[in-house]
Design an enzyme around this catalytic site. Sequence first.
Site, PDB file in Angstrom:
ATOM      1  N   CYS A   1       0.095  30.589   5.021  1.00 54.57           N
ATOM      2  CA  CYS A   1      -0.747  31.488   5.824  1.00 54.57           C
ATOM      3  C   CYS A   1      -2.193  31.083   5.541  1.00 54.57           C
ATOM      4  CB  CYS A   1      -0.485  32.943   5.457  1.00 54.57           C
ATOM      5  SG  CYS A   1      -1.093  33.344   3.832  1.00 54.57           S
TER       6      CYS A   1
ATOM      7  N   ARG B   1       1.728  29.487  -0.516  1.00 58.37           N
ATOM      8  CA  ARG B   1       2.469  30.691  -0.885  1.00 58.37           C
ATOM      9  C   ARG B   1       3.988  30.462  -0.987  1.00 58.37           C
ATOM     10  NH1 ARG B   1      -0.310  35.844   1.726  1.00 58.37           N
ATOM     11  NH2 ARG B   1       0.554  36.776  -0.148  1.00 58.37           N
TER      12      ARG B   1
ATOM     13  N   ASP C   1      -8.054  39.794  -4.126  1.00 56.22           N
ATOM     14  CA  ASP C   1      -8.214  40.519  -2.855  1.00 56.22           C
ATOM     15  C   ASP C   1      -9.603  41.121  -2.696  1.00 56.22           C
ATOM     16  OD1 ASP C   1      -4.810  41.852  -2.837  1.00 56.22           O
ATOM     17  OD2 ASP C   1      -5.628  39.870  -2.414  1.00 56.22           O
TER      18      ASP C   1
ATOM     19  N   ARG D   1      -3.855  45.127   9.650  1.00 56.40           N
ATOM     20  CA  ARG D   1      -2.671  44.977   8.795  1.00 56.40           C
ATOM     21  C   ARG D   1      -2.816  45.794   7.519  1.00 56.40           C
ATOM     22  NH1 ARG D   1      -0.613  39.149   7.498  1.00 56.40           N
ATOM     23  NH2 ARG D   1       0.628  40.533   6.208  1.00 56.40           N
TER      24      ARG D   1
HETATM   25  C1  EPZ Z   1       0.574  39.999  -3.587  1.00 55.69           C
HETATM   26  O1  EPZ Z   1       0.963  38.852  -2.861  1.00 55.69           O
HETATM   27  C2  EPZ Z   1      -0.293  40.814  -2.640  1.00 55.69           C
HETATM   28  N1  EPZ Z   1       0.495  41.200  -1.470  1.00 55.69           N
HETATM   29  C3  EPZ Z   1      -1.505  39.986  -2.205  1.00 55.69           C
HETATM   30  O2  EPZ Z   1      -2.325  40.818  -1.387  1.00 55.69           O
HETATM   31  C4  EPZ Z   1      -2.289  39.585  -3.451  1.00 55.69           C
HETATM   32  O3  EPZ Z   1      -3.377  38.776  -3.076  1.00 55.69           O
HETATM   33  C5  EPZ Z   1      -1.368  38.810  -4.403  1.00 55.69           C
HETATM   34  O4  EPZ Z   1      -0.213  39.621  -4.729  1.00 55.69           O
HETATM   35  C6  EPZ Z   1      -2.063  38.421  -5.693  1.00 55.69           C
HETATM   36  O5  EPZ Z   1      -2.538  39.543  -6.325  1.00 55.69           O
HETATM   37  C7  EPZ Z   1       1.363  42.230  -1.590  1.00 55.69           C
HETATM   38  O6  EPZ Z   1       1.514  42.835  -2.642  1.00 55.69           O
HETATM   39  C8  EPZ Z   1       2.138  42.591  -0.362  1.00 55.69           C
HETATM   40  P1  EPZ Z   1       1.831  36.375  -5.808  1.00 55.69           P
HETATM   41  P2  EPZ Z   1       2.145  37.896  -3.436  1.00 55.69           P
HETATM   42  O7  EPZ Z   1       3.292  36.134  -5.738  1.00 55.69           O
HETATM   43  O8  EPZ Z   1       3.145  38.700  -4.161  1.00 55.69           O
HETATM   44  C9  EPZ Z   1       2.010  31.661  -6.395  1.00 55.69           C
HETATM   45  C10 EPZ Z   1      -3.596  41.368   0.489  1.00 55.69           C
HETATM   46  O9  EPZ Z   1      -4.652  40.923   0.954  1.00 55.69           O
HETATM   47  N2  EPZ Z   1       3.464  31.820  -6.295  1.00 55.69           N
HETATM   48  O10 EPZ Z   1       1.292  37.227  -6.917  1.00 55.69           O
HETATM   49  O11 EPZ Z   1       2.598  37.054  -2.306  1.00 55.69           O
HETATM   50  C11 EPZ Z   1       1.290  31.985  -5.094  1.00 55.69           C
HETATM   51  O12 EPZ Z   1       1.257  30.862  -4.238  1.00 55.69           O
HETATM   52  C12 EPZ Z   1      -2.536  40.418  -0.022  1.00 55.69           C
HETATM   53  O13 EPZ Z   1      -3.316  42.588   0.383  1.00 55.69           O
HETATM   54  C13 EPZ Z   1       4.269  30.702  -6.526  1.00 55.69           C
HETATM   55  O14 EPZ Z   1       3.779  29.605  -6.793  1.00 55.69           O
HETATM   56  O15 EPZ Z   1       1.316  36.983  -4.439  1.00 55.69           O
HETATM   57  C14 EPZ Z   1      -0.077  32.372  -5.581  1.00 55.69           C
HETATM   58  O16 EPZ Z   1      -0.811  31.193  -5.821  1.00 55.69           O
HETATM   59  C15 EPZ Z   1      -2.963  38.974   0.141  1.00 55.69           C
HETATM   60  N3  EPZ Z   1       5.621  30.843  -6.429  1.00 55.69           N
HETATM   61  C16 EPZ Z   1       0.188  33.067  -6.916  1.00 55.69           C
HETATM   62  O17 EPZ Z   1       1.505  32.629  -7.321  1.00 55.69           O
HETATM   63  C17 EPZ Z   1       6.214  32.043  -6.132  1.00 55.69           C
HETATM   64  O18 EPZ Z   1       7.462  32.113  -6.092  1.00 55.69           O
HETATM   65  C18 EPZ Z   1       0.193  34.589  -6.823  1.00 55.69           C
HETATM   66  O19 EPZ Z   1       1.082  34.965  -5.802  1.00 55.69           O
HETATM   67  C19 EPZ Z   1       5.380  33.164  -5.903  1.00 55.69           C
HETATM   68  C20 EPZ Z   1       4.016  33.031  -5.990  1.00 55.69           C
END
Ligand code: EPZ
Length: 420
Positions: A118, A123, A307, A399
């Site tokens: 995205c 992600r 965020d 959103r």
């Molecule tokens: C959650 O996303 C939030 N969304 C995001 O908020 C927030 O930015 C993010 O956590 C970080 O705090 C919701 O809770 C719905 P992550 P999430 O898994 O769970 C990597 C907003 O604006 N990763 O904590 O998808 C990933 O690429 C949104 O409200 C892997 O590599 O985030 C990222 O670099 C945007 N492998 C980091 O970890 C995985 O299997 C953190 O991602 C999973 C994640």
Amino acid sequence: MEKIRIHGNQNLRLKGKVRISGAKNAVLPAITASLLTKDKIRLKNIPLVEDVHTILTLMKELGANYNIKKNSLSIQVKKIQSEQASYDLVQAMRASILVLGPLLARYGKAIVALPGGCAIGSRPIDLHIHGLEKLGARISLEHGYIQAEANKLHGAEIEFEKKTVGGTENLIMAACLALGETVLKNCAREPEISNLCDLLIKMGAKIDGIGEETIRIKGVRELGGATHEIIPDRIEAGTFLVASALTRGNIVLTNIKPDQLDTVIEKLKYSGTQIEKLNNHSLRVVGSEEIRPQDITTSPYPGFPTDMQAQFIVMMTQASGTSIITETIFDRRFSHINELLRLGANIEVSGDKAIVKGKTPLSGAETIASDLRASASLVLAGLIANGETIVTEVEHLDRGYEKLESKLKSLGAKIERIKE
Ligand code: EPZ
């Protein structure tokens, strides 16, 4: 197509009181947790935002019945009708992946589209998949879908290679119905995860270590219904804190949990903003004449939230000096910067750093929103940019923000939504 039009200027001072809505990132996992029981779940203080409608569309396809009255939702999945989360819904919202753990736990089968990248990065979901495989799931990736099956999940010890909010949530939900104990290490500690755990415990789950890096879950045979309050949205609150700091305003935020904003408050105070805790659920924030520059690095909770990065960059364009903002969570979360440059900001991106030079007067322009927090930052910039700013593609904003423009208008901003 809807747009937001803002008539901004340097002399705007936001004043008044604003009530913060429930947290989008807490309500989404709370809704998918309803897959774990055949009983009814009642959620209060839910935000009426697009992502909630999207997840409810998906839940309905899986077999949920629900109804919404004002900001309360009751939802029940008496029987799972389907185990498939289609690509169009997953593409619309990455958080659809949060049905994976609960479906496997209750139903033993899940077919969930791989979320594409995205605007804020690739992600991946490898950490979700590795964890669920450790709980006994058999997972293959075919034709862009995650095909997952499990006769009965069993407890395991899982250490996340890196902190993942969604991965922690998926694994906690799956472990609640697994046979035996699961120990999750290096968990993310965001308050939204703790809010989910509070709901799961009300449903009968056995969870220790809530809010800690190590969480222990003892699987139970089944979970029941519950009534639960969604926590306030700390990122919406942070967005309004920055709006007041940016416009040297004087606003009171109500329905918030100040202690979940400690790092953001500390950074705002360092830059000169006065913040006064009025009680356990409200704050007064008064912007200072001069904004002190500072370096910020995003990190997992309780660090500075990714965020809030875009919103803070806008604030640092008005600081008297240079600030370096380092984004460590996502690999491409600077898309708002190109649009801010069009408003006259002086920002240079080098790798994971944005070097922001202030104080730079901004001038209104037409801008294109790319993701949720980027669009919020463009609205903030429009408040203080001289002239008219148009933010297009406001579906990104819708959103995750409930009635943002009407809340800002009630504080004195000249802002409206236009249909074109
Ligand atoms: C959650 O996303 C939030 N969304 C995001 O908020 C927030 O930015 C993010 O956590 C970080 O705090 C919701 O809770 C719905 P992550 P999430 O898994 O769970 C990597 C907003 O604006 N990763 O904590 O998808 C990933 O690429 C949104 O409200 C892997 O590599 O985030 C990222 O670099 C945007 N492998 C980091 O970890 C995985 O299997 C953190 O991602 C999973 C994640």
